[in-house]
Motif scaffolding. Structure first.
Motif, short mmCIF file in Angstrom:
data_model
loop_
_atom_site.label_atom_id
_atom_site.label_comp_id
_atom_site.label_asym_id
_atom_site.label_seq_id
_atom_site.Cartn_x
_atom_site.Cartn_y
_atom_site.Cartn_z
N GLY A 1 1.41 6.39 -15.30
CA GLY A 1 2.61 5.68 -15.72
C GLY A 1 3.15 6.17 -17.04
O GLY A 1 4.35 6.08 -17.31
N THR A 2 2.27 6.71 -17.88
CA THR A 2 2.70 7.24 -19.18
C THR A 2 3.62 8.44 -19.00
O THR A 2 4.56 8.65 -19.79
N VAL A 3 3.35 9.23 -17.98
CA VAL A 3 4.21 10.39 -17.70
C VAL A 3 5.61 9.91 -17.39
O VAL A 3 6.60 10.39 -17.95
N TYR A 4 5.71 8.91 -16.50
CA TYR A 4 7.02 8.41 -16.10
C TYR A 4 7.70 7.58 -17.19
O TYR A 4 8.92 7.43 -17.19
N TYR A 5 6.90 7.04 -18.10
CA TYR A 5 7.49 6.34 -19.24
C TYR A 5 8.22 7.32 -20.15
O TYR A 5 9.26 6.98 -20.73
N ASN A 6 7.68 8.52 -20.27
CA ASN A 6 8.26 9.54 -21.15
C ASN A 6 9.26 10.44 -20.45
O ASN A 6 10.19 10.96 -21.09
#
Length: 209
Positions: free
Chosen positions: A51-56
């Motif tokens: 999810g961190t990838v898609y947050y950024n």
């Protein structure tokens, strides 16, 4: 003040996370190719949740596009700094170009995987980020063009020089020579590679004074 500090810390943390994602993506894509690399693998390599990838970044394609902007931006900044440093030292445009060649080699020595990806992408025409790649490439080449134009105006270089083509050729020379160095002649030092390209720049390949 506290709010400003918290905002700054949050921005720094996000930038650090994005940097980890850039580094993970460039290594994986260099090893496996863009299509074969998954977001899960990038997240795992970076040590973050998916999810961190898609947050950024909205998608893997956006991540790669931003990676290109980031990497070429670093290269452009290093070329500009080399040029400005020689100007501050009162040296000529040939010295500026020579300093930029070394700066380019230092960059490639530090980021060989990114350089490999960048050169490979220059040959592709069907990528969603092709227009971005053309823009950031021109930003890097424009720094060299600026030094060449100053040299022509100051009488250091011939007025017959095709500035855009010469600038592109110089950048291309550094990229290709450095990749050949890393791939086939890794025993050579950066100083040796720089010396060879410096002699090419100054027209001394034949040994003429």
């Amino acid at each position: 003040m506290e709010s400003s500090s918290a905002t700054s810390q949050g921005s720094s943390r996000r930038e650090a996370t994005r940097q980890k994602l850039y580094e993970a993506a460039v290594i994986l894509i260099a090893e496996q190719g863009f299509s074969a690399t998954t977001v899960d693998e990038i997240a795992e390599r970076a040590g973050v949740a998916k999810g961190t990838v898609y947050y950024n970044f909205a998608s893997k394609s956006v991540l790669f596009e931003e990676l290109l902007r980031h990497g070429v931006g670093l290269l452009t900044a290093s070329l500009r700094e080399a040029s400005e440093r020689t100007a501050r030292e009162g040296r000529g445009r040939v010295d500026a170009l020579d300093a930029m060649i070394r700066a380019g080699l230092v960059f490639i020595d530090r980021y060989p995987a990114f350089t490999q990806l960048y050169v490979a992408e220059l040959w592709r025409t069907n990528r969603a980020w092709q227009s971005t790649l053309l823009v950031v490439r021109q930003e890097a080449v424009a720094v060299v063009e600026g030094v060449l134009r100053e040299g022509v105006a100051g009488g250091e270089f011939s007025e017959e020089i095709d500035v855009p083509l010469t600038a592109a050729a110089l950048v291309g020379m550094v990229l290709v020579a450095a990749l050949d160095w890393k791939s086939f002649q890794p025993e050579r030092s950066l100083d040796e590679v720089h010396a060879a390209l410096s002699r090419l720049l100054q027209g001394r390949v034949s040994g003429r004074p």
